[in-house]
Write a protein that holds these residues in place. Sequence first.
Motif, PDB file in Angstrom:
ATOM      1  N   GLN A   1       0.840  -1.188   0.000  1.00 33.44           N
ATOM      2  CA  GLN A   1       0.000   0.000   0.000  1.00 33.44           C
ATOM      3  C   GLN A   1       0.879   1.242   0.000  1.00 33.44           C
ATOM      4  O   GLN A   1       2.000   1.222   0.471  1.00 33.44           O
ATOM      5  CB  GLN A   1      -0.905   0.046   1.242  1.00 33.44           C
ATOM      6  N   GLY A   2       0.332   2.325  -0.504  1.00 37.04           N
ATOM      7  CA  GLY A   2       1.045   3.597  -0.443  1.00 37.04           C
ATOM      8  C   GLY A   2       0.947   4.175   0.955  1.00 37.04           C
ATOM      9  O   GLY A   2      -0.138   4.203   1.539  1.00 37.04           O
ATOM     10  N   VAL A   3       2.069   4.610   1.517  1.00 37.80           N
ATOM     11  CA  VAL A   3       2.089   5.162   2.870  1.00 37.80           C
ATOM     12  C   VAL A   3       2.785   6.519   2.838  1.00 37.80           C
ATOM     13  O   VAL A   3       3.877   6.648   2.309  1.00 37.80           O
ATOM     14  CB  VAL A   3       2.824   4.227   3.858  1.00 37.80           C
TER      15      VAL A   3
ATOM     16  N   ALA B   1      -6.597   7.937   6.629  1.00 35.96           N
ATOM     17  CA  ALA B   1      -5.640   8.797   7.332  1.00 35.96           C
ATOM     18  C   ALA B   1      -5.984   8.789   8.816  1.00 35.96           C
ATOM     19  O   ALA B   1      -7.153   8.838   9.193  1.00 35.96           O
ATOM     20  CB  ALA B   1      -5.689  10.216   6.785  1.00 35.96           C
ATOM     21  N   SER B   2      -4.944   8.719   9.637  1.00 34.79           N
ATOM     22  CA  SER B   2      -5.156   8.721  11.081  1.00 34.79           C
ATOM     23  C   SER B   2      -4.006   9.451  11.762  1.00 34.79           C
ATOM     24  O   SER B   2      -2.892   9.484  11.245  1.00 34.79           O
ATOM     25  CB  SER B   2      -5.293   7.294  11.616  1.00 34.79           C
ATOM     26  N   PRO B   3      -4.278  10.020  12.942  1.00 32.52           N
ATOM     27  CA  PRO B   3      -3.208  10.704  13.673  1.00 32.52           C
ATOM     28  C   PRO B   3      -2.221   9.711  14.264  1.00 32.52           C
ATOM     29  O   PRO B   3      -2.554   8.568  14.530  1.00 32.52           O
ATOM     30  CB  PRO B   3      -3.954  11.460  14.779  1.00 32.52           C
ATOM     31  N   VAL B   4      -0.983  10.177  14.456  1.00 34.94           N
ATOM     32  CA  VAL B   4       0.078   9.377  15.064  1.00 34.94           C
ATOM     33  C   VAL B   4       0.247   9.865  16.500  1.00 34.94           C
ATOM     34  O   VAL B   4       0.141  11.068  16.781  1.00 34.94           O
ATOM     35  CB  VAL B   4       1.400   9.527  14.263  1.00 34.94           C
TER      36      VAL B   4
ATOM     37  N   GLY C   1       1.705  14.290  14.341  1.00 26.83           N
ATOM     38  CA  GLY C   1       1.746  14.051  12.920  1.00 26.83           C
ATOM     39  C   GLY C   1       0.604  13.136  12.512  1.00 26.83           C
ATOM     40  O   GLY C   1      -0.337  12.889  13.276  1.00 26.83           O
ATOM     41  N   ALA C   2       0.666  12.662  11.279  1.00 31.36           N
ATOM     42  CA  ALA C   2      -0.395  11.793  10.767  1.00 31.36           C
ATOM     43  C   ALA C   2       0.184  10.864   9.716  1.00 31.36           C
ATOM     44  O   ALA C   2       1.250  11.119   9.157  1.00 31.36           O
ATOM     45  CB  ALA C   2      -1.524  12.636  10.170  1.00 31.36           C
ATOM     46  N   VAL C   3      -0.547   9.797   9.450  1.00 31.85           N
ATOM     47  CA  VAL C   3      -0.150   8.839   8.435  1.00 31.85           C
ATOM     48  C   VAL C   3      -1.353   8.569   7.540  1.00 31.85           C
ATOM     49  O   VAL C   3      -2.481   8.488   8.017  1.00 31.85           O
ATOM     50  CB  VAL C   3       0.402   7.533   9.056  1.00 31.85           C
ATOM     51  N   ALA C   4      -1.094   8.470   6.228  1.00 30.49           N
ATOM     52  CA  ALA C   4      -2.137   8.137   5.262  1.00 30.49           C
ATOM     53  C   ALA C   4      -1.735   6.860   4.539  1.00 30.49           C
ATOM     54  O   ALA C   4      -0.579   6.701   4.147  1.00 30.49           O
ATOM     55  CB  ALA C   4      -2.333   9.266   4.264  1.00 30.49           C
ATOM     56  N   VAL C   5      -2.691   5.959   4.378  1.00 29.54           N
ATOM     57  CA  VAL C   5      -2.463   4.700   3.673  1.00 29.54           C
ATOM     58  C   VAL C   5      -3.382   4.680   2.457  1.00 29.54           C
ATOM     59  O   VAL C   5      -4.589   4.883   2.592  1.00 29.54           O
ATOM     60  CB  VAL C   5      -2.749   3.492   4.587  1.00 29.54           C
TER      61      VAL C   5
END
Length: 181
Positions: free
Chosen positions: A45-47, A111-114, A118-122
């Motif tokens: 997956q794209g991260v 997308a979810s917060p870290v 910050g945040a990460v999107a998959v």
Amino acid sequence: MWRAIVCPRAGRAARGGAIGALGDQLRDARAEIARRNAGFADVPQGVVLCDPEGREIRRNHAAGEFAGARHAEALVEQAIFEELRAALDGSVRKRNIDLFGPPRRMLVITASPVVEGGAVAVVEDVSERRHLAAMRRRFRATLSHKRQPPARPLGLPPDATAAPRRAHGGRPVARLDRDGG
């Protein structure tokens, strides 16, 4: 301290040992970073990872195809950053995107917060999964249609089209005509 004054070589040796230990720790840390980067790059997956200010920190190869892309992929890149901005506010977001160009693709951006900020999107391509699900539904519909018994042929009694009786072994039971010989 008095050893360094009396025997200057002993002080240098002690410092050399500490520097050597730090060099070993640095080498181990670099190896660990290389292992994590290799694992991050191999995710199908794209991260995309961003810092608390919304600046991109890291992106793997699968997400790299959307960076600086034209046409439909540019819309995906914009959606990634919109979802990351929303995730920086503390909410988990999910968006489906249909790309109609050949080949047709369906992407899901989550997308979810870290925790550390910050945040990460998959970005996941679910077009193959959706295609297989549609094929499975069509197959089931066709199969259930084919399994229905055909209409009774005209002119035959209802018993003529019934299945033969079966004994315990699964073989048809033969009827003997005792009167007819």
